[in-house]
Design a protein around this motif. Structure first.
Motif, PDB file in Angstrom:
ATOM      1  N   HIS A  50      29.708  22.686   1.604  1.00 42.76           N
ATOM      2  CA  HIS A  50      30.804  21.722   1.512  1.00 42.76           C
ATOM      3  C   HIS A  50      32.126  22.321   1.038  1.00 42.76           C
ATOM      4  O   HIS A  50      33.186  21.905   1.487  1.00 42.76           O
ATOM      5  N   TYR A 172      12.012  21.033  -8.189  1.00 45.45           N
ATOM      6  CA  TYR A 172      12.795  22.275  -8.012  1.00 45.45           C
ATOM      7  C   TYR A 172      11.948  23.493  -8.386  1.00 45.45           C
ATOM      8  O   TYR A 172      11.929  24.493  -7.671  1.00 45.45           O
ATOM      9  N   THR A 207      26.654  28.346 -14.491  1.00 48.00           N
ATOM     10  CA  THR A 207      27.203  27.984 -13.173  1.00 48.00           C
ATOM     11  C   THR A 207      27.286  26.459 -13.094  1.00 48.00           C
ATOM     12  O   THR A 207      26.846  25.751 -13.994  1.00 48.00           O
TER      13      THR A 207
HETATM   14  P1  NAP Z   1      25.828  26.634  -7.756  1.00 46.71           P
HETATM   15  O1  NAP Z   1      26.851  27.185  -8.670  1.00 46.71           O
HETATM   16  O2  NAP Z   1      25.522  25.174  -7.790  1.00 46.71           O
HETATM   17  O3  NAP Z   1      26.190  27.071  -6.255  1.00 46.71           O
HETATM   18  C1  NAP Z   1      25.348  26.672  -5.211  1.00 46.71           C
HETATM   19  C2  NAP Z   1      25.789  27.319  -3.927  1.00 46.71           C
HETATM   20  O4  NAP Z   1      24.849  26.968  -2.901  1.00 46.71           O
HETATM   21  C3  NAP Z   1      27.146  26.838  -3.453  1.00 46.71           C
HETATM   22  O5  NAP Z   1      27.797  27.927  -2.844  1.00 46.71           O
HETATM   23  C4  NAP Z   1      26.802  25.765  -2.428  1.00 46.71           C
HETATM   24  O6  NAP Z   1      27.779  25.582  -1.419  1.00 46.71           O
HETATM   25  C5  NAP Z   1      25.549  26.375  -1.817  1.00 46.71           C
HETATM   26  N1  NAP Z   1      24.692  25.412  -1.148  1.00 46.71           N
HETATM   27  C6  NAP Z   1      24.066  24.336  -1.682  1.00 46.71           C
HETATM   28  N2  NAP Z   1      23.344  23.720  -0.741  1.00 46.71           N
HETATM   29  C7  NAP Z   1      23.535  24.405   0.413  1.00 46.71           C
HETATM   30  C8  NAP Z   1      23.072  24.243   1.740  1.00 46.71           C
HETATM   31  N3  NAP Z   1      22.238  23.237   2.087  1.00 46.71           N
HETATM   32  N4  NAP Z   1      23.471  25.137   2.671  1.00 46.71           N
HETATM   33  C9  NAP Z   1      24.302  26.146   2.348  1.00 46.71           C
HETATM   34  N5  NAP Z   1      24.779  26.358   1.110  1.00 46.71           N
HETATM   35  C10 NAP Z   1      24.398  25.482   0.155  1.00 46.71           C
HETATM   36  O7  NAP Z   1      24.404  27.341  -7.970  1.00 46.71           O
HETATM   37  P2  NAP Z   1      23.983  28.683  -8.746  1.00 46.71           P
HETATM   38  O8  NAP Z   1      23.653  28.314 -10.136  1.00 46.71           O
HETATM   39  O9  NAP Z   1      24.916  29.794  -8.480  1.00 46.71           O
HETATM   40  O10 NAP Z   1      22.577  28.942  -8.019  1.00 46.71           O
HETATM   41  C11 NAP Z   1      22.402  29.911  -7.011  1.00 46.71           C
HETATM   42  C12 NAP Z   1      20.922  30.137  -6.865  1.00 46.71           C
HETATM   43  O11 NAP Z   1      20.401  30.586  -8.114  1.00 46.71           O
HETATM   44  C13 NAP Z   1      20.133  28.878  -6.500  1.00 46.71           C
HETATM   45  O12 NAP Z   1      19.090  29.205  -5.608  1.00 46.71           O
HETATM   46  C14 NAP Z   1      19.542  28.447  -7.830  1.00 46.71           C
HETATM   47  O13 NAP Z   1      18.367  27.694  -7.681  1.00 46.71           O
HETATM   48  C15 NAP Z   1      19.296  29.790  -8.476  1.00 46.71           C
HETATM   49  N6  NAP Z   1      19.172  29.750  -9.928  1.00 46.71           N
HETATM   50  C16 NAP Z   1      20.221  29.395 -10.716  1.00 46.71           C
HETATM   51  C17 NAP Z   1      20.049  29.376 -12.100  1.00 46.71           C
HETATM   52  C18 NAP Z   1      21.166  29.002 -13.039  1.00 46.71           C
HETATM   53  O14 NAP Z   1      20.914  28.865 -14.251  1.00 46.71           O
HETATM   54  N7  NAP Z   1      22.394  28.839 -12.588  1.00 46.71           N
HETATM   55  C19 NAP Z   1      18.810  29.712 -12.655  1.00 46.71           C
HETATM   56  C20 NAP Z   1      17.775  30.057 -11.813  1.00 46.71           C
HETATM   57  C21 NAP Z   1      17.957  30.090 -10.457  1.00 46.71           C
HETATM   58  P3  NAP Z   1      29.049  24.581  -1.662  1.00 46.71           P
HETATM   59  O15 NAP Z   1      29.974  25.290  -2.613  1.00 46.71           O
HETATM   60  O16 NAP Z   1      29.655  24.401  -0.325  1.00 46.71           O
HETATM   61  O17 NAP Z   1      28.483  23.331  -2.257  1.00 46.71           O
END
Ligand code: NAP
Length: 263
Positions: A50, A172, A207
């Protein structure tokens, strides 16, 4: 035997930049990964769903630093959009040599007794189906069995796969458990075809994702339970991902790096 000159990625033919697709590269861990990869010589596709302005911002910062990047909107949960994403990269950057399956979502903190089927389907569609579809398209281009030059895939799992996220989002956590199984199985399936498949399991990283769970400051609450005593930064996860993509990890496949402060 294919000869390689790039130190960034063993699968990039001599003289060509390795080509990386980062799903969900517009924000958070994906954005940090895209920027670090570009600084290390990859041509990067910043996929997003998005937030076009955020994706353009990442591409702009890469360009200002002298790197090469494009932004491509595609919902990884939709097969036709994944196919188009990879075709766009074929046309604009060349054959993909590296994939980071990073796009992921969670929803508001809820107990399992309150979760409905529609939510479970949304969580699995983005986190699991999306990773499978992107891996499929990458393998079709990387596999030496199909005339490719090999490559590396890194899946972004979570410590939730181990901890289960009770009272927050077991759906999740279960999706991330599936990502771990995908990593183990796919690594063995394509090992003889020049493709390595590994995963990182981030812990509590600062994040935007925690706002989706209804608690933007979640890391501040839970960080006291982290042995290193703090939350993590997106760049700290990106550095582990870049190592798993690089030639420095050439003998590592089907492996997991926990980036979770000891949690
Ligand atoms: P974030 O800041 O919420 O960013 C999510 C990203 O994924 C954004 O670029 C979003 O695009 C994109 N996205 C979401 N749904 C999508 C879809 N259907 N198709 C394409 N792109 C999509 O998340 P984050 O914390 O960086 O997380 C990144 C990864 O790390 C995820 O797999 C998450 O589960 C994992 N993770 C995060 C944490 C944490 O503490 N942050 C811990 C463990 C694992 P838009 O900007 O367009 O919305």
């Amino acid at each position: 035997m294919v000869q390689f000159s790039s130190t960034a990625n063993p699968s990039a033919p001599a003289g060509l930049k390795p080509v990386l697709i980062v799903t969900g590269g517009s924000r958070g861990i994906g954005a940090a990964t895209a920027q670090l990869a570009a600084a290390r010589g990859y041509a990067v596709c910043v996929n997003y769903r998005h937030h076009q302005a955020a994706a353009s911002g990442v591409v702009g910062s890469i360009a200002r630093a002298g790197g090469q990047a494009i932004a491509v909107a595609a919902d990884v949960a939709i097969e036709a959009e994944v196919v188009r994403l990879f075709q766009t990269v074929d046309a604009q950057l060349g054959r993909v040599t590296a994939l980071v399956n990073n796009a992921g979502i969670l929803e508001r903190q809820q107990r399992v007794e309150d979760i409905d089927a529609a939510r479970i389907s949304r969580i699995l569609a983005v986190n699991v189906t999306g990773s499978f579809l992107c891996a499929r398209e990458a393998i079709r281009r990387m596999s030496t069995r199909r005339g490719g030059a090999g490559g590396a895939i890194v899946n972004v799992s979570s410590v939730a796969a181990r901890l289960g996220a009770p009272g927050e989002y077991v759906d999740y956590a279960a999706a991330k458990g599936a990502i771990d199984s995908l990593t183990i199985g796919l690594a063995q399936e394509v090992a003889a075809e020049g493709i390595r498949v590994n995963a990182v399991r981030p812990g509590f990283i600062y994040t935007d994702i925690h706002a989706s769970g209804g608690e933007p400051d979640r890391v501040e609450r839970v960080k006291t339970a982290v042995p290193l005593g703090r939350g993590g930064q997106a760049i700290e996860v990106a550095q582990a991902i870049l190592w798993l993509l690089s030639a420095e990890s050439a003998y590592t496949t089907g492996a997991f790096i926990d980036v979770a402060g000891g949690k």
